[in-house]
Every structure is written in structure tokens, then in C-alpha cells.
Design a protein around this motif. Structure first.
Motif, PDB file in Angstrom:
ATOM      1  N   ASP A 176       0.813  -1.225   0.000  1.00 41.16           N
ATOM      2  CA  ASP A 176       0.000   0.000   0.000  1.00 41.16           C
ATOM      3  C   ASP A 176       0.838   1.263   0.000  1.00 41.16           C
ATOM      4  O   ASP A 176       0.430   2.292   0.545  1.00 41.16           O
ATOM      5  N   THR A 177       2.020   1.193  -0.644  1.00 40.78           N
ATOM      6  CA  THR A 177       2.824   2.393  -0.851  1.00 40.78           C
ATOM      7  C   THR A 177       3.132   2.528  -2.339  1.00 40.78           C
ATOM      8  O   THR A 177       3.142   1.537  -3.086  1.00 40.78           O
ATOM      9  N   VAL A 178       3.380   3.751  -2.752  1.00 42.95           N
ATOM     10  CA  VAL A 178       3.700   4.007  -4.162  1.00 42.95           C
ATOM     11  C   VAL A 178       4.952   3.237  -4.571  1.00 42.95           C
ATOM     12  O   VAL A 178       4.987   2.597  -5.631  1.00 42.95           O
ATOM     13  N   GLU A 179       5.980   3.280  -3.739  1.00 41.39           N
ATOM     14  CA  GLU A 179       7.264   2.664  -4.089  1.00 41.39           C
ATOM     15  C   GLU A 179       7.112   1.157  -4.300  1.00 41.39           C
ATOM     16  O   GLU A 179       7.649   0.598  -5.264  1.00 41.39           O
ATOM     17  N   THR A 180       6.385   0.494  -3.411  1.00 41.02           N
ATOM     18  CA  THR A 180       6.230  -0.954  -3.522  1.00 41.02           C
ATOM     19  C   THR A 180       5.423  -1.330  -4.755  1.00 41.02           C
ATOM     20  O   THR A 180       5.781  -2.261  -5.486  1.00 41.02           O
ATOM     21  N   MET A 181       4.336  -0.601  -5.013  1.00 41.64           N
ATOM     22  CA  MET A 181       3.503  -0.943  -6.166  1.00 41.64           C
ATOM     23  C   MET A 181       4.222  -0.654  -7.471  1.00 41.64           C
ATOM     24  O   MET A 181       4.104  -1.423  -8.448  1.00 41.64           O
ATOM     25  N   GLN A 182       4.979   0.420  -7.534  1.00 45.14           N
ATOM     26  CA  GLN A 182       5.763   0.688  -8.745  1.00 45.14           C
ATOM     27  C   GLN A 182       6.783  -0.417  -8.986  1.00 45.14           C
ATOM     28  O   GLN A 182       6.948  -0.884 -10.125  1.00 45.14           O
ATOM     29  N   LEU A 183       7.457  -0.847  -7.929  1.00 45.26           N
ATOM     30  CA  LEU A 183       8.451  -1.906  -8.080  1.00 45.26           C
ATOM     31  C   LEU A 183       7.790  -3.216  -8.494  1.00 45.26           C
ATOM     32  O   LEU A 183       8.312  -3.945  -9.346  1.00 45.26           O
ATOM     33  N   LEU A 184       6.630  -3.519  -7.925  1.00 46.64           N
ATOM     34  CA  LEU A 184       5.917  -4.737  -8.298  1.00 46.64           C
ATOM     35  C   LEU A 184       5.546  -4.729  -9.774  1.00 46.64           C
ATOM     36  O   LEU A 184       5.774  -5.720 -10.496  1.00 46.64           O
ATOM     37  N   VAL A 185       4.997  -3.617 -10.241  1.00 43.24           N
ATOM     38  CA  VAL A 185       4.579  -3.524 -11.644  1.00 43.24           C
ATOM     39  C   VAL A 185       5.775  -3.682 -12.579  1.00 43.24           C
ATOM     40  O   VAL A 185       5.721  -4.406 -13.579  1.00 43.24           O
ATOM     41  N   LYS A 186       6.869  -3.028 -12.264  1.00 42.56           N
ATOM     42  CA  LYS A 186       8.066  -3.129 -13.114  1.00 42.56           C
ATOM     43  C   LYS A 186       8.663  -4.538 -13.080  1.00 42.56           C
ATOM     44  O   LYS A 186       9.100  -5.067 -14.108  1.00 42.56           O
ATOM     45  N   ARG A 187       8.686  -5.153 -11.903  1.00 40.36           N
ATOM     46  CA  ARG A 187       9.271  -6.489 -11.804  1.00 40.36           C
ATOM     47  C   ARG A 187       8.404  -7.519 -12.524  1.00 40.36           C
ATOM     48  O   ARG A 187       8.926  -8.454 -13.153  1.00 40.36           O
ATOM     49  N   LEU A 188       7.094  -7.382 -12.433  1.00 38.15           N
ATOM     50  CA  LEU A 188       6.209  -8.264 -13.197  1.00 38.15           C
ATOM     51  C   LEU A 188       6.478  -8.138 -14.687  1.00 38.15           C
ATOM     52  O   LEU A 188       6.588  -9.142 -15.407  1.00 38.15           O
ATOM     53  N   SER A 189       6.607  -6.910 -15.161  1.00 42.71           N
ATOM     54  CA  SER A 189       6.888  -6.687 -16.579  1.00 42.71           C
ATOM     55  C   SER A 189       8.210  -7.321 -16.985  1.00 42.71           C
ATOM     56  O   SER A 189       8.344  -7.882 -18.077  1.00 42.71           O
ATOM     57  N   TYR A 190       9.181  -7.270 -16.075  1.00 34.77           N
ATOM     58  CA  TYR A 190      10.510  -7.802 -16.351  1.00 34.77           C
ATOM     59  C   TYR A 190      10.481  -9.313 -16.568  1.00 34.77           C
ATOM     60  O   TYR A 190      11.273  -9.855 -17.351  1.00 34.77           O
ATOM     61  N   VAL A 191       9.556 -10.007 -15.897  1.00 37.76           N
ATOM     62  CA  VAL A 191       9.460 -11.464 -16.057  1.00 37.76           C
ATOM     63  C   VAL A 191       8.307 -11.844 -16.997  1.00 37.76           C
ATOM     64  O   VAL A 191       7.809 -12.965 -16.980  1.00 37.76           O
ATOM     65  N   ASN A 192       7.899 -10.884 -17.843  1.00 36.42           N
ATOM     66  CA  ASN A 192       6.896 -11.125 -18.890  1.00 36.42           C
ATOM     67  C   ASN A 192       5.519 -11.500 -18.342  1.00 36.42           C
ATOM     68  O   ASN A 192       4.804 -12.330 -18.917  1.00 36.42           O
ATOM     69  N   VAL A 193       5.151 -10.877 -17.224  1.00 34.09           N
ATOM     70  CA  VAL A 193       3.801 -11.010 -16.687  1.00 34.09           C
ATOM     71  C   VAL A 193       3.139  -9.644 -16.783  1.00 34.09           C
ATOM     72  O   VAL A 193       3.681  -8.652 -16.297  1.00 34.09           O
ATOM     73  N   GLN A 194       1.971  -9.598 -17.411  1.00 35.82           N
ATOM     74  CA  GLN A 194       1.296  -8.320 -17.628  1.00 35.82           C
ATOM     75  C   GLN A 194       0.455  -7.941 -16.416  1.00 35.82           C
ATOM     76  O   GLN A 194      -0.501  -8.646 -16.062  1.00 35.82           O
ATOM     77  N   PRO A 195       0.782  -6.846 -15.724  1.00 32.51           N
ATOM     78  CA  PRO A 195      -0.072  -6.382 -14.623  1.00 32.51           C
ATOM     79  C   PRO A 195      -1.456  -6.010 -15.164  1.00 32.51           C
ATOM     80  O   PRO A 195      -1.571  -5.235 -16.121  1.00 32.51           O
ATOM     81  N   TYR A 196      -2.480  -6.582 -14.573  1.00 33.58           N
ATOM     82  CA  TYR A 196      -3.833  -6.493 -15.147  1.00 33.58           C
ATOM     83  C   TYR A 196      -4.786  -5.746 -14.228  1.00 33.58           C
ATOM     84  O   TYR A 196      -5.338  -4.712 -14.584  1.00 33.58           O
ATOM     85  N   TYR A 197      -4.967  -6.248 -13.014  1.00 36.20           N
ATOM     86  CA  TYR A 197      -5.825  -5.596 -12.030  1.00 36.20           C
ATOM     87  C   TYR A 197      -5.069  -5.415 -10.728  1.00 36.20           C
ATOM     88  O   TYR A 197      -4.218  -6.237 -10.361  1.00 36.20           O
ATOM     89  N   VAL A 198      -5.417  -4.352  -9.991  1.00 35.58           N
ATOM     90  CA  VAL A 198      -5.118  -4.241  -8.567  1.00 35.58           C
ATOM     91  C   VAL A 198      -6.455  -4.021  -7.875  1.00 35.58           C
ATOM     92  O   VAL A 198      -7.150  -3.038  -8.147  1.00 35.58           O
TER      93      VAL A 198
END
Length: 475
Positions: free
Chosen positions: A324-346
Motif C-alpha cells: 500500500d505504498t507508491v514505491e512498492t507498487m511501482q516496483l511490483l509492476v516493473k518487476r512483473l513486466s521484467y518477467v513477462n507477466v502483464q499487470p492487469y488488475y489491482v
């Protein structure tokens, strides 16, 4: 062969409009590696081959406090174990944690670790449920024409094929059915039985408007390879079905299955390939909530799916103290993209029994979404949603008809799903003291709710009148 330039080859005379990238902005590429699991006393002699065996992971999953004690031994204090015992007793969900997940927890600070928070309850953190909470808050059973099959949206349905998972999340919205009975909840039975599935197949075949089926549970990871083929091929052979989504938490909590269970991966791959030949889409939807859940093992597992042409998308749940912080969610979205997983819903956390300490406010989601949007490519930017209690379905977080930040009441409508108003309630502990006090009085609760509904209705009336104003000629 063209020789690619290195950084040393780049001309120093290039004018850079942006300052150099700070190293922390590239943290999404830094994945945990090495035998990290050997920090756990019970796993000190476990080699990589054994740790990557999904059967070993399943056999050694934690289901009782004593097994947790035997595994961690003396790396956490006894008061923590006592707290866990109290948490197990009061949890509405069964507890099951894989050795992989257990190895990712920071046991030097277990109370604040985002993975411990999601999967291992402690009695000291449990808060009273919201007074408007119900066990099946999304009304999945009410919208089920046959057991375990929810048909809420016009052209999409949810197929709950079984009621078990490789790991049980504390925050599961299906605590009414998933896992074994607990002291808090007697579960609805949704066993993996083909006669029950046949009822769903017959219903689907009778509804030509249905084009999209989500295969969930429980967790499709727990389906046998032959069952993946049976369900996938049966659905694909129904002419009007165009899209299938296998939903699983598995890649986040036990990626070893994608490495060592060759039959299961081949079954999924074959169903994807069959869909492609029939010009139909078959994808995998998974569920990562925190960047620490993504390791080199995760990448290896997901790379295997990517090589086979399997599309993977992710749905996260926003949780207090987890993401529930900006930094964590940004890192999660970028890391998902890095492993070829498309962030879809939060998702804003559903109103789930026994986990009030995990819920966040709608405003928290709105604030985080502003910072995530524009941080990476649009197709890798998740939509933040509220799954409207009462069966309104997924609503964009900021699409409410009314939201009172003081009382924590948001009101949504879902004109393409079902009529009426759908209310979501922020956790009471996140409100100002005077409003927390009002929520203790049932009469005040009803007054706040009626006021929120009145304002939502008046807002809709104003919006309707504005939409009927004729435009000037030429516009």
C-alpha cells in the motif's frame, strides 16, 4: 554481423535531456538468487534439485503451528509462536504455506514482513470485522445457477472447479468454500468432481451469450494434467466460447511446479495450442502481491511458459503493510513486466472475514494509481478496481457515484451488470476517532449509509440532466 556499441563506445558528446538513472530505479531487475532457503534451519541440507521439486514443496508445506516451530526452530522468539497459535485459532481460512514462501520471509522482522502478513496469521494483529461484512461479500453463490459456477456478467462466467490451493491466502475472498473447515467457518463443498463440472458444461452450452470463462477455485494449479485437458478441451469445443482463463496463485507461491511438473505444463501448453488453432484465446492469470515474491526461480518458471507461447497476466490485491505504498507498487509492476507477466488488475481488498488489519481505504488506491500510471507502458499498467460488494462486479476505483472519506463509505453502480447501488466500506480503524465512534452505534451506521445513498442518487440525477442538454449546432 553488425557489432553493437557498448557503453564505452558511446560518444560523450551526446546531449542527455534526462539525468542519469539512479540505481534504485533499476531494482526490478535484481532478483533474489542462490540457496536462500538454506537460511531456514530445517532446510539447511536441502539442495537445489530437492527444493525445485514441486512434490517436495507440497509435502513439506506448513499447515500447523507445531510444523512451523519444527521448521524455524530458534530463529524467532517463543512469543511469536504463541502469537501464531492464537492466529491459527481465530483465522477463517485454513493455513498452508510452501517452503518456498517460508524461505522468502524476513524472520529477523516477521511481524512487518509482507509475505508473513499475507499467509501466517498472528492473534495480536487481528481486528474486529466491519459491521457490514458478510461471508460471501461478492454474492458469488447467489449468482450461481449451478454449484460452483457464477454467471454475473453478460458474457463472462466464473467456474470454481475445486476448493483447494497450493497455499492459502489469509485474505481469500472465497473463505466460504476454500480449504478445510476452521473454528470460524464451516465451508461450502466445491470438490473437484466431474459430475458437478458436467452441470456447468451443460449450462454453458445452453447460454450462447457466454464467451469468456475463468477457471478458478480454489486454484487451477491443483487440477491434475488430465483435468486441465478435460476442462480446457471441453470448453474450447463449445462454439460460442472465445476465451478461457486459468486462474492460479501457483507461480507466486510454488513456481517449482512450472519447472518440475512436466505433465501439467504440457497439458496447459496443449490447451493453449488447441485454442490457437481454433482462433480462441487461452491464458494464465496469476496473483503476485509483492516484489519479494519474484525470484530467479520465478523467472526460470515463467520463462518456460513464455517460450511455450503462454500469455500470463497478474491480478494483485492491495493490502495494508504489504503493497500500500507508491514505491512498492511501482516496483511490483516493473518487476512483473521484467518477467513477462502483464499487470492487469489491482483490487481494493474485498470485505473478507478475519482480515480487517489488511484492508486499505479507497483513497489509498486512488493515490497509488496516480503514481503508477505513467511509470511504465500503458499495457503494463494495471487497472485499480473495487469488486463491488453485493455482486456489482469490478468497478474502476475512481468511478464511484459518491465517496465520503470521513465515513469511509463509497457508492458504486453497475448498469451493465445489475441494478441498484453497491456500497464498499473503508476499514473503521483508518477513520478519524469521531467517525470510528459513530460506527459503534447501529443507528448512526444506518444514518451514514442513507446519507451516502442520498448523495449518490442526487449526483446521478444531476448527471442525467446534464447529459440531456442539447449541443450547439456542429458539435
Amino acid at each position: 554481423m553488425v557489432k553493437l556499441p557498448t557503453l564505452d563506445d558511446i560518444d560523450d558528446g551526446i546531449v542527455h535531456l534526462k539525468p542519469p538513472v539512479a540505481p534504485e530505479r533499476l531494482r526490478h531487475k535484481e532478483l533474489m538468487d542462490g540457496p536462500f532457503w538454506q537460511r531456514i534451519p530445517a532446510y539447511r541440507d536441502v539442495d537445489e534439485a530437492q527444493f525445485l521439486d514441486h512434490n517436495w514443496q507440497a509435502r513439506n508445506s506448513i499447515t500447523k503451528p507445531q510444523k512451523l516451530l519444527d521448521t524455524l526452530q530458534d530463529i524467532v522468539p517463543k512469543r511469536f509462536y504463541d502469537d501464531v497459535i492464537a492466529g491459527f485459532r481465530s483465522a477463517p481460512m485454513s493455513v498452508r504455506v510452501s517452503p518456498y514462501l517460508l524461505s522468502l520471509v524476513d524472520w529477523d522482522n516477521p511481524y512487518d514482513d509482507p509475505l508473513r502478513i499475507q499467509f501466517i496469521p498472528v492473534g495480536s494483529r487481528i481486528q474486529p470485522d466491519h459491521p457490514k461484512l458478510t461471508l460471501d461479500s461478492l454474492h458469488e453463490q447467489a449468482d450461481a445457477p449451478v454449484p460452483g459456477f457464477t454467471h454475473r456478467y453478460w458474457d463472462k462466467a466464473l467456474f470454481l472447479t475445486l476448493d483447494t490451493c497450493p497455499v492459502y491466502c489469509r485474505f481469500c475472498t472465497r473463505s466460504y468454500a476454500v480449504g478445510i473447515d476452521t473454528e470460524e467457518v464451516e465451508k461450502v463443498s466445491l470438490k473437484a468432481r466431474e459430475e458437478r463440472w458436467d452441470q456447468a458444461f451443460r449450462y454453458i452450452a445452453s447460454r450462447p451469450e457466454l464467451e469468456d470463462v475463468v477457471i478458478s477455485g480454489g486454484d487451477s494449479y491443483q487440477l491434475k494434467a488430465r483435468q486441465i485437458r478435460l476442462i480446457g478441451e471441453t470448453l474450447l469445443r463449445i462454439d460460442h466460447i472465445r476465451r478461457i482463463r486459468f486462474a492460479t496463485k501457483g507461480p507466486a507461491v510454488m513456481p517449482q511446479k512450472l519447472i518440475s511438473d512436466h505433465d501439467w505444463v504440457s497439458a496447459l501448453t496443449d490447451v493453449v495450442a488447441l485454442g490457437r488453432t481454433l482462433h480462441k484465446e487461452v491464458v494464465l492469470h496469476t496473483h503476485f502481491n509483492h516484489p519479494n515474491e519474484i525470484t530467479t526461480i520465478t523467472k526460470r518458471a515463467l520463462d518456460g511458459l513464455f517460450e511455450r507461447g503462454v500469455t500470463v497476466r497478474n491480478q494483485s490485491v492491495m493490502q495494508r503493510g504489504v503493497n500500500d505504498t507508491v514505491e512498492t507498487m511501482q516496483l511490483l509492476v516493473k518487476r512483473l513486466s521484467y518477467v513477462n507477466v502483464q499487470p492487469y488488475y489491482v483490487y481494493v481488498h474485498d470485505m473478507v472475514k478475519g482480515v480487517e488489519d489488511l484492508r486499505t481505504t479507497v483513497q489509498t488506491g486512488i493515490d497509488i494509481e496516480k503514481h503508477v500510471r505513467g511509470y511504465t507502458a500503458g499495457f503494463n499498467t494495471p487497472t485499480f478496481v473495487v469488486d463491488a460488494p453485493g455482486g456489482g462486479g469490478k468497478r474502476a476505483i475512481h468511478s464511484f457515484e459518491h465517496y465520503d472519506r470521513d465515513t469511509g463509505i463509497s457508492v458504486y453502480t453497475a448498469p451493465s451488470v445489475k441494478p441498484g447501488y453497491f456500497l464498499y466500506f473503508d476499514p473503521i480503524s483508518a477513520l478519524a476517532p469521531e467517525y470510528q465512534a459513530r460506527w459503534q452505534d447501529p443507528a448512526e451506521q444506518e444514518r451514514m449509509i442513507e446519507q451516502a445513498l442520498d448523495r449518490a442518487r442526487s449526483g446521478l440525477v444531476r448527471s442525467s440532466r446534464a447529459s440531456t442538454v442539447p449541443l450547439p449546432d456542429g458539435e
